[in-house]
Design a protein around this motif. Structure first.
Motif, mmCIF file in Angstrom:
data_model
loop_
_atom_site.group_PDB
_atom_site.id
_atom_site.type_symbol
_atom_site.label_atom_id
_atom_site.label_comp_id
_atom_site.label_asym_id
_atom_site.label_seq_id
_atom_site.Cartn_x
_atom_site.Cartn_y
_atom_site.Cartn_z
ATOM 1 N N ASN A 15 -4.328 4.335 -11.560
ATOM 2 C CA ASN A 15 -5.060 4.250 -10.294
ATOM 3 C C ASN A 15 -6.152 5.311 -10.176
ATOM 4 O O ASN A 15 -7.002 5.242 -9.285
ATOM 5 C CB ASN A 15 -4.098 4.388 -9.112
ATOM 6 N N SER A 52 4.291 5.605 -5.518
ATOM 7 C CA SER A 52 4.337 5.679 -6.980
ATOM 8 C C SER A 52 3.565 6.885 -7.519
ATOM 9 O O SER A 52 3.856 7.387 -8.607
ATOM 10 C CB SER A 52 3.778 4.387 -7.592
ATOM 11 N N LYS A 97 1.149 5.558 -13.245
ATOM 12 C CA LYS A 97 0.464 4.994 -12.075
ATOM 13 C C LYS A 97 -0.665 5.922 -11.619
ATOM 14 O O LYS A 97 -1.729 5.443 -11.195
ATOM 15 C CB LYS A 97 1.467 4.770 -10.941
ATOM 16 N N GLN A 147 2.307 1.814 -3.365
ATOM 17 C CA GLN A 147 1.308 2.327 -4.299
ATOM 18 C C GLN A 147 1.195 3.841 -4.188
ATOM 19 O O GLN A 147 1.170 4.551 -5.203
ATOM 20 C CB GLN A 147 -0.046 1.686 -4.007
ATOM 21 N N TRP A 148 1.129 4.347 -2.951
ATOM 22 C CA TRP A 148 1.040 5.803 -2.771
ATOM 23 C C TRP A 148 2.352 6.485 -3.173
ATOM 24 O O TRP A 148 2.329 7.570 -3.752
ATOM 25 C CB TRP A 148 0.691 6.122 -1.320
ATOM 26 N N ARG A 200 0.825 -1.198 0.000
ATOM 27 C CA ARG A 200 0.000 0.000 0.000
ATOM 28 C C ARG A 200 0.867 1.259 0.000
ATOM 29 O O ARG A 200 0.594 2.214 -0.722
ATOM 30 C CB ARG A 200 -0.936 0.021 1.233
#
Length: 267
Positions: free
Chosen positions: A29, A18, A25, A15-16, A12
């Motif tokens: 997203n 990126s 991304k 992901q942030w 997680r």
């Protein structure tokens, strides 16, 4: 609402992370990071969708942050301060709050073109900071939209978001694939819109050209200026008189000067 706790560089967090560096991304997203009190406040006030609130563990939050957490429903993420500091691009201390915000739908058709229309095109800008700066000026001087055309820096890059100081959330900012797409849209309007380019070799000084009618201003790329397609499409190309040792103005600065002149003429 219970908070998700993040204390390691897990999937997680990555992901942030990126979203800070990777445009693809962000698009995939459908979200981006918003940092800073004013940008976050304006995003909420203007009705943008917050997907998650990231805040540091073990730290008492201000009333501002507490009110947002309580008033805007979104996933809460209590994060290790050092990890949050990385997401906030802060050298010394983790920010109090970061918002993960959904990307908006972008459609030129949603921009209203009336008799007082003032729009700005930024043609293939390469600097996210310049994009944010021009958005900020467009908001300050009463423009109705900013259109970023062609292969360009990302409007939702953290540098652009910060440079806009929240103005990104206050007026339509739309990306368009090409000059042709923008020109097809503007020529289909019920009102006739003049297309005014900006260039140091423009044929008329900006303060001697009438900017009171429906106007689309075109600001060129920082290095190459306007593309051939935009140059050909312009009804007029204006210049800004300058002195001193400077040979030219920064693209966002030049755009800001022309926007000011339009606002001055419009009273």
């Amino acid at each position: 609402m219970s908070a998700l706790k993040v204390s390691t560089r897990n999937a997680r967090f990555q992901q942030w992370e990126s979203l800070l560096l990777n445009r693809t991304k962000r698009q995939r997203n459908g979200e981006f990071l918003v940092q800073g009190v004013r940008p976050i406040t304006l995003a909420v006030e203007q009705g943008w969708t917050v997907r998650a609130w990231l805040y540091p563990s073990g730290r008492k939050l201000s009333r501002w942050a507490g009110d947002l957490l309580d008033g805007v429903a979104a996933q809460r993420v209590e994060m290790d301060p050092e990890l949050l500091r990385e997401l906030g691009d802060k050298v010394e201390q983790a920010p109090e709050l970061i918002a993960v915000v959904a990307l908006p739908a972008e459609d030129l058709g949603d921009v209203v073109v009336a008799s007082d229309f003032l729009g700005v095109v930024f043609d293939r800008p390469t600097s996210p900071g310049n994009v944010g700066t021009l958005v900020r000026s467009a908001d300050a001087f009463g423009a109705h939209c900013v259109i970023v055309s062609g292969h360009a820096a990302d409007v939702y890059d953290p540098k652009a978001v910060r440079a806009s100081t929240g103005s990104l959330f206050a007026l339509p900012v739309v990306r368009a694939e090409s000059a042709a797409a923008v020109l097809g849209w503007v020529r289909a309007q019920d009102v006739a819109v003049q297309v005014v380019g900006t260039d140091e070799h423009g044929t008329v000084r900006v303060d001697r050209h009438d900017l009171t009618g429906p106007t689309l201003l075109v600001v060129g790329n920082e290095t190459a200026g306007m593309s051939a397609a935009w140059r050909e499409a312009c009804d007029t190309v204006v210049s800004i008189p300058i002195g001193g040792a400077a040979s030219s103005l920064n693209a966002a600065t030049a755009g800001s000067v022309v926007l000011y002149e339009a606002a001055r003429q419009r009273g």
